[in-house]
Design an enzyme around this catalytic site. Structure first.
Site, PDB file in Angstrom:
ATOM      1  N   HIS A 120      41.674  45.621  60.067  1.00  0.00           N
ATOM      2  CA  HIS A 120      41.249  46.612  61.050  1.00  0.00           C
ATOM      3  C   HIS A 120      42.414  46.866  61.990  1.00  0.00           C
ATOM      4  O   HIS A 120      43.087  45.939  62.420  1.00  0.00           O
ATOM      5  CB  HIS A 120      40.035  46.148  61.857  1.00  0.00           C
ATOM      6  CG  HIS A 120      39.636  47.180  62.873  1.00  0.00           C
ATOM      7  ND1 HIS A 120      38.883  48.283  62.539  1.00  0.00           N
ATOM      8  CD2 HIS A 120      39.964  47.313  64.179  1.00  0.00           C
ATOM      9  CE1 HIS A 120      38.739  49.035  63.605  1.00  0.00           C
ATOM     10  NE2 HIS A 120      39.384  48.469  64.617  1.00  0.00           N
ATOM     11  N   ASP A 129      25.770  50.143  66.684  1.00  0.00           N
ATOM     12  CA  ASP A 129      27.130  50.508  67.088  1.00  0.00           C
ATOM     13  C   ASP A 129      27.341  52.008  66.985  1.00  0.00           C
ATOM     14  O   ASP A 129      27.987  52.618  67.829  1.00  0.00           O
ATOM     15  CB  ASP A 129      28.160  49.773  66.221  1.00  0.00           C
ATOM     16  CG  ASP A 129      29.562  50.257  66.546  1.00  0.00           C
ATOM     17  OD1 ASP A 129      30.010  49.980  67.668  1.00  0.00           O
ATOM     18  OD2 ASP A 129      30.166  50.960  65.724  1.00  0.00           O
ATOM     19  N   ARG A 136      29.189  55.365  74.592  1.00  0.00           N
ATOM     20  CA  ARG A 136      30.294  54.816  75.398  1.00  0.00           C
ATOM     21  C   ARG A 136      31.415  55.842  75.533  1.00  0.00           C
ATOM     22  O   ARG A 136      32.057  55.960  76.568  1.00  0.00           O
ATOM     23  CB  ARG A 136      30.820  53.525  74.760  1.00  0.00           C
ATOM     24  CG  ARG A 136      29.891  52.329  74.961  1.00  0.00           C
ATOM     25  CD  ARG A 136      30.285  51.170  74.064  1.00  0.00           C
ATOM     26  NE  ARG A 136      31.678  50.826  74.217  1.00  0.00           N
ATOM     27  CZ  ARG A 136      32.475  50.433  73.207  1.00  0.00           C
ATOM     28  NH1 ARG A 136      32.017  50.311  71.985  1.00  0.00           N
ATOM     29  NH2 ARG A 136      33.726  50.143  73.438  1.00  0.00           N
ATOM     30  N   SER A 189      31.903  45.957  68.916  1.00  0.00           N
ATOM     31  CA  SER A 189      31.816  47.181  68.116  1.00  0.00           C
ATOM     32  C   SER A 189      32.615  47.024  66.816  1.00  0.00           C
ATOM     33  O   SER A 189      32.118  47.287  65.718  1.00  0.00           O
ATOM     34  CB  SER A 189      32.353  48.345  68.961  1.00  0.00           C
ATOM     35  OG  SER A 189      32.547  49.485  68.184  1.00  0.00           O
ATOM     36  N   LYS A 223      31.031  45.731  62.698  1.00  0.00           N
ATOM     37  CA  LYS A 223      31.186  46.539  61.488  1.00  0.00           C
ATOM     38  C   LYS A 223      31.956  45.757  60.430  1.00  0.00           C
ATOM     39  O   LYS A 223      31.613  45.771  59.250  1.00  0.00           O
ATOM     40  CB  LYS A 223      31.910  47.845  61.822  1.00  0.00           C
ATOM     41  CG  LYS A 223      31.017  48.811  62.575  1.00  0.00           C
ATOM     42  CD  LYS A 223      31.746  50.057  63.007  1.00  0.00           C
ATOM     43  CE  LYS A 223      32.649  49.807  64.183  1.00  0.00           C
ATOM     44  NZ  LYS A 223      33.028  50.934  64.980  1.00  0.00           N
TER      45      LYS A 223
HETATM   46  N1  URA Z   1      36.835  51.418  67.711  1.00  0.00           N
HETATM   47  C1  URA Z   1      35.564  51.038  67.520  1.00  0.00           C
HETATM   48  O1  URA Z   1      35.055  51.073  66.409  1.00  0.00           O
HETATM   49  N2  URA Z   1      34.870  50.630  68.595  1.00  0.00           N
HETATM   50  C2  URA Z   1      35.389  50.584  69.834  1.00  0.00           C
HETATM   51  O2  URA Z   1      34.701  50.188  70.743  1.00  0.00           O
HETATM   52  C3  URA Z   1      36.726  50.989  70.014  1.00  0.00           C
HETATM   53  C4  URA Z   1      37.418  51.393  68.915  1.00  0.00           C
END
Ligand code: URA
Length: 414
Positions: free
Chosen positions: A82, A161, A168, A183, A187
């Protein structure tokens, strides 16, 4: 559960239990806790933070708000990466097929671009026919066959999320370390991974401006990984200049293809190899060999075909997405390039339409920049510092002015 009490406790610096966080997330996912309460809660967390135990509990609650991958017994190592976001970051397009060449499974669930940060799904969708909306059942079958799948978040994958991140985004509560951790990690952990490598960016093109902030985010995500028995490695990378020489969806796919064929810019190749080496379980030289001998490129073609695209289209992506206006921006003087400000280049790309301001916006696949100079290169007056791909002459002029501000050339250093 009385939500105003939970919000007030967090507002005053108190701690929530795992059961309370589970209840809050379950209520929000079910539509019983309204957006206004979740925005107030996010703002309270933004100011008060969360303990490591709260962050882990929140991540767990969000991970299990929907369905997760369940891999069959005896599966190969399941790995992913990621990146916390950057400009011109097309690493995933190379990483996923490359690591699959090592026999790992890569169930990569990616996101769309937001603000100046690009998104892997937008880049993939620049490939005609490429389907990112596939089910977990389909994804599992593809993993068996190819070892790699690149897809978006389905309605049933971390739905908490999906809703909360969009909220957000419009309530000024994205840049909070515990909320970003929960978040992202919810995932990634819903992919049921064995190993995860994080590319934690800091600098002008990211929401972590300093190395210290990036270190804190990396530590928070590693801690959650430890709690959930997933091996997490974090690599901190400055994002002062864009990755590679392209910014913009189709243009970045073309550059990723070059890298998959053993070419492309050195910084992109080296970042891909750093991340792949951390999780693939094979030496760097072997991974580099799979870029150079066409193995990774063949795997990418198979991936494209499996998800509805035509590998033949990859050879003419530049023609499929040709922007009506193209223009080079010349260097103002002889000198050495000392700055290619990633944040400003990202803003210029957003202005051209390559990115989206709001979650609901679309993106223009054709526009952006290629042939970008890199810091340290010597340029001569009038020599191109980049090429702009724009929808209109007006857009092109605006972008040119922004690029001139973004690139610094020091005439005393030649
Ligand atoms: N990317 C995400 O998936 N979530 C966040 O909170 C910030 C960046």
């Amino acid at each position: 559960m009385h939500v105003p009490t939970l919000i007030s406790r967090k507002r005053d610096g108190g701690e929530l239990s795992a059961a309370e966080l589970r209840g809050l997330i379950a209520g929000y996912t079910a539509g019983e806790v309204p957006d206004y309460q979740m925005s107030a809660f996010a703002m309270a967390v933004f100011f008060q933070g969360m303990s490591p135990a709260e962050t882990a509990a929140l991540t767990h609650a969000m991970r299990t708000s929907g369905e997760c991958f369940t891999h069959r017994t005896g599966h190969p190592p399941v790995v992913d990466k990621h990146s916390t976001g950057g400009i011109g970051d097309k690493v995933s397009l190379v990483f996923a097929p490359l690591v699959a060449c090592a026999g790992c499974w890569v169930p990569m669930v990616s996101g769309r671009g937001l603000g100046i940060t690009g998104g892997t799904l937008d880049k993939l969708e620049a490939i005609p026919g490429f389907r990112v909306g596939i089910s977990l059942t389909e994804a599992a079958a593809q993993l068996e066959r190819l070892g790699v799948v690149m897809m978006g978040q389905t309605e049933r994958f971390c739905p908490a999320d999906k809703k909360w991140y969009a909220l957000r985004d419009v309530t000024g509560t994205v840049p909070s370390i515990p909320l970003i951790t929960a978040s992202i990690m919810s995932k990634k952990l819903a992919e049921s991974l064995d190993r995860l490598v994080l590319d934690v960016k800091f600098g002008s093109g990211t929401f972590m401006r300093t190395r210290e902030e990036a270190q804190a985010l990396a530590a928070s995500m590693r801690e959650v990984g430890r709690e959930m028995q997933v091996e997490v490695q974090a690599i901190l990378n400055p994002m002062d200049e864009p990755t590679g020489r392209t910014v913009g969806n189709a243009l970045e796919v073309v550059e990723a293809l070059e890298c998959l064929e053993g070419g492309g810019p050195e910084d992109l190749r080296s970042l891909v190899l750093d991340l792949a080496e951390a999780v693939a379980g094979v030496p760097r030289a072997v991974l580099a060999g799979w870029l150079d001998d066409g193995s990774a490129r063949r795997k990418f073609d198979q991936l494209v075909e499996a998800q509805g695209g035509a590998p033949a289209d990859l050879l003419r992506l530049g023609e499929i997405h040709r922007a009506p206006v193209m223009r080079e921006v010349g260097a103002p003087r002889d000198g050495r390039v000392t700055l290619v400000n990633a944040g400003r280049i990202g803003q210029a790309a957003l202005q051209l339409g390559a990115g989206r301001e709001r979650v609901s916006d679309g993106v223009d696949f054709a526009v952006g920049f290629d042939r970008l100079v890199k810091c340290g290169e010597v340029v001569h007056r009038g020599q191109p510092m980049c090429r702009i791909h724009a929808r209109s002459v007006g857009d092109c002029e605006v972008a040119a002015a922004m690029v001139e501000q973004a690139i610094g050339v020091d005439f005393s250093q030649t």
